[in-house]
Design a protein around this motif. Structure first.
Motif, PDB file in Angstrom:
ATOM      1  N   ALA A  85       0.830  -1.204   0.000  1.00  0.00           N
ATOM      2  CA  ALA A  85       0.000   0.000   0.000  1.00  0.00           C
ATOM      3  C   ALA A  85       0.862   1.251   0.000  1.00  0.00           C
ATOM      4  CB  ALA A  85      -0.932  -0.013   1.211  1.00  0.00           C
ATOM      5  N   VAL A  86       1.957   1.222   0.746  1.00  0.00           N
ATOM      6  CA  VAL A  86       2.845   2.382   0.795  1.00  0.00           C
ATOM      7  C   VAL A  86       3.486   2.622  -0.563  1.00  0.00           C
ATOM      8  CG1 VAL A  86       4.935   3.313   1.850  1.00  0.00           C
ATOM      9  CG2 VAL A  86       3.248   2.115   3.256  1.00  0.00           C
ATOM     10  N   GLY A  87       3.947   1.571  -1.229  1.00  0.00           N
ATOM     11  CA  GLY A  87       4.531   1.721  -2.552  1.00  0.00           C
ATOM     12  C   GLY A  87       3.562   2.331  -3.542  1.00  0.00           C
ATOM     13  N   VAL A  88       2.299   1.886  -3.499  1.00  0.00           N
ATOM     14  CA  VAL A  88       1.268   2.445  -4.378  1.00  0.00           C
ATOM     15  C   VAL A  88       1.064   3.925  -4.083  1.00  0.00           C
ATOM     16  CG1 VAL A  88      -1.223   2.407  -4.842  1.00  0.00           C
ATOM     17  CG2 VAL A  88       0.085   0.274  -4.825  1.00  0.00           C
ATOM     18  N   ALA A  89       1.024   4.287  -2.805  1.00  0.00           N
ATOM     19  CA  ALA A  89       0.803   5.677  -2.425  1.00  0.00           C
ATOM     20  C   ALA A  89       1.930   6.581  -2.902  1.00  0.00           C
ATOM     21  CB  ALA A  89       0.646   5.785  -0.910  1.00  0.00           C
ATOM     22  N   VAL A  90       3.170   6.166  -2.705  1.00  0.00           N
ATOM     23  CA  VAL A  90       4.296   6.997  -3.120  1.00  0.00           C
ATOM     24  C   VAL A  90       4.341   7.126  -4.640  1.00  0.00           C
ATOM     25  CG1 VAL A  90       6.795   7.264  -3.064  1.00  0.00           C
ATOM     26  CG2 VAL A  90       5.588   6.448  -1.030  1.00  0.00           C
ATOM     27  N   HIS A  91       4.079   6.029  -5.332  1.00  0.00           N
ATOM     28  CA  HIS A  91       4.011   6.074  -6.796  1.00  0.00           C
ATOM     29  C   HIS A  91       2.981   7.102  -7.247  1.00  0.00           C
ATOM     30  CE1 HIS A  91       2.261   4.872 -10.672  1.00  0.00           C
ATOM     31  NE2 HIS A  91       3.484   4.487 -11.003  1.00  0.00           N
ATOM     32  N   ASP A  92       1.785   7.056  -6.657  1.00  0.00           N
ATOM     33  CA  ASP A  92       0.719   7.961  -7.065  1.00  0.00           C
ATOM     34  C   ASP A  92       1.054   9.412  -6.720  1.00  0.00           C
ATOM     35  OD1 ASP A  92      -0.566   5.708  -7.926  1.00  0.00           O
ATOM     36  OD2 ASP A  92      -2.120   5.729  -6.386  1.00  0.00           O
ATOM     37  N   ALA A  93       1.734   9.626  -5.587  1.00  0.00           N
ATOM     38  CA  ALA A  93       2.096  10.990  -5.194  1.00  0.00           C
ATOM     39  C   ALA A  93       3.086  11.611  -6.176  1.00  0.00           C
ATOM     40  CB  ALA A  93       2.689  10.980  -3.788  1.00  0.00           C
ATOM     41  N   ILE A  94       4.091  10.845  -6.574  1.00  0.00           N
ATOM     42  CA  ILE A  94       5.065  11.372  -7.534  1.00  0.00           C
ATOM     43  C   ILE A  94       4.396  11.612  -8.879  1.00  0.00           C
ATOM     44  CG2 ILE A  94       7.188  10.858  -8.803  1.00  0.00           C
ATOM     45  CD1 ILE A  94       8.121   9.285  -6.343  1.00  0.00           C
ATOM     46  N   ALA A  95       3.564  10.675  -9.314  1.00  0.00           N
ATOM     47  CA  ALA A  95       2.871  10.825 -10.594  1.00  0.00           C
ATOM     48  C   ALA A  95       1.981  12.065 -10.597  1.00  0.00           C
ATOM     49  CB  ALA A  95       2.048   9.580 -10.891  1.00  0.00           C
ATOM     50  N   ALA A  96       1.400  12.408  -9.443  1.00  0.00           N
ATOM     51  CA  ALA A  96       0.509  13.562  -9.360  1.00  0.00           C
ATOM     52  C   ALA A  96       1.243  14.879  -9.575  1.00  0.00           C
ATOM     53  CB  ALA A  96      -0.198  13.577  -8.004  1.00  0.00           C
ATOM     54  N   CYS A  97       2.569  14.859  -9.460  1.00  0.00           N
ATOM     55  CA  CYS A  97       3.348  16.070  -9.721  1.00  0.00           C
ATOM     56  C   CYS A  97       3.418  16.386 -11.215  1.00  0.00           C
ATOM     57  CB  CYS A  97       4.767  15.928  -9.164  1.00  0.00           C
ATOM     58  SG  CYS A  97       4.842  15.822  -7.370  1.00  0.00           S
ATOM     59  N   GLY A  98       3.085  15.404 -12.052  1.00  0.00           N
ATOM     60  CA  GLY A  98       3.139  15.574 -13.499  1.00  0.00           C
ATOM     61  C   GLY A  98       4.410  14.983 -14.070  1.00  0.00           C
ATOM     62  N   LEU A  99       4.261  13.956 -14.911  1.00  0.00           N
ATOM     63  CA  LEU A  99       5.411  13.278 -15.489  1.00  0.00           C
ATOM     64  C   LEU A  99       5.611  13.737 -16.936  1.00  0.00           C
ATOM     65  CD1 LEU A  99       4.776   9.606 -14.271  1.00  0.00           C
ATOM     66  CD2 LEU A  99       6.057  11.432 -13.124  1.00  0.00           C
TER      67      LEU A  99
END
Length: 269
Positions: A85-99
């Motif tokens: 769950a933590v890995g999914v959350a961090v992935h989504d947080a970075i992606a939300a910055c705009g890739l």
């Protein structure tokens, strides 16, 4: 209780420090002092950051160092799946910055984020029984924004160097919300099926040949995925399915190199 309320996240607080030895250690100290949890401890820099297996974590200013403290989050038997769950959350947080176009952001087993095949984040989860009989869980995240440690076992990078416009504040806003959402889906371990599917959708190297450094040996095979507890499933050349709960994972050209030393690896705590 320590910290100030976080806008948009009812029940959560944040203690933001200019400098600290370790955000994980600070969170655990507050837990021992009776903090009720749902607290983020963040710091501009860490003077004594640490990682998995006691490895050091270089923590200069400009990156995000954050630890979430939770009390009695789930029965101990269910905590083994929390890193997913933590890995999914961090992935989504970075992606939300705009890739930027063409950017690859993937989760690397067991608890890293890869940005264009280089490590940009480490996570360290710790659980501790408290003197009052309750249990503290700390989720530590160190995300490279403007700089990264010297490469240890793997290449490393930072978000800004890959063209991702993020600051510690903007990234923390995304991280705190993504973590709350992922923990809600995880639901004390009861929602691990949904979390596992999200983890697999973002995983690096599924179906590829990998090597895993164990405590005293190396094993190679095809990465077939993870089971419901987050254990890596490796199909060896003799057709056997090996289940691996801990190790250092290597892909591509790194497989044929010498066994990596069990030394410094940048992960947070």
């Amino acid at each position: 209780m320590a910290g100030a309320p976080i806008d948009g996240l009812p029940g959560w607080r944040r203690l933001d420090l200019a400098s600290v030895g370790s955000t994980n250690n600070e969170a655990l100290t507050l837990a021992e002092g009776g903090d009720a949890g749902h607290l983020w401890v963040t710091a501009g820099e860490q003077l004594g950051g640490r990682g998995r297996r006691g490895r050091d974590w270089a923590s200069p200013p400009g990156n995000l160092y954050a630890s979430a403290l939770l009390i009695d989050l789930a029965p101990v038997a269910r905590l083994a799946t929390l890193p997913l769950a933590v890995g999914v959350a961090v992935h989504d947080a970075i992606a939300a910055c705009g890739l930027p176009g063409g950017t690859m952001l993937r989760i690397k087993w067991p608890n890293d984020l890869l940005l264009n095949d280089a490590k940009c984040c480490g996570m360290l989860l710790e659980a501790r029984g408290l003197s009052n009989g309750r249990q503290a869980v700390v989720i530590g995240c160190g995300i490279n924004i403007i700089s990264h440690p010297d490469p240890g076992l793997y290449p490393a990078t930072a978000l800004n160097r890959a063209g991702i416009a993020a600051t510690p504040e903007t990234l923390f806003a995304h991280l705190s919300r993504a973590m709350e959402e992922a923990l809600t889906v995880w639901d004390g371990g009861r929602g691990i099926g949904a979390i596992r599917q999200r983890w697999l959708a973002a995983a690096h190297g599924l179906g590829a040949r990998i090597a895993v450094n164990l405590a005293s040996s190396r094993i190679e095979g095809i990465f077939e995925g993870i089971d419901a507890d987050g254990v890596l499933m490796l199909r060896t050349d003799d057709g056997a399915l090996r289940m691996i709960s801990a190790g250092d994972l290597f892909f591509g050209s790194a497989i044929s190199g010498p066994q990596a030393p069990q030394g410094r690896e940048p992960e947070h705590g």
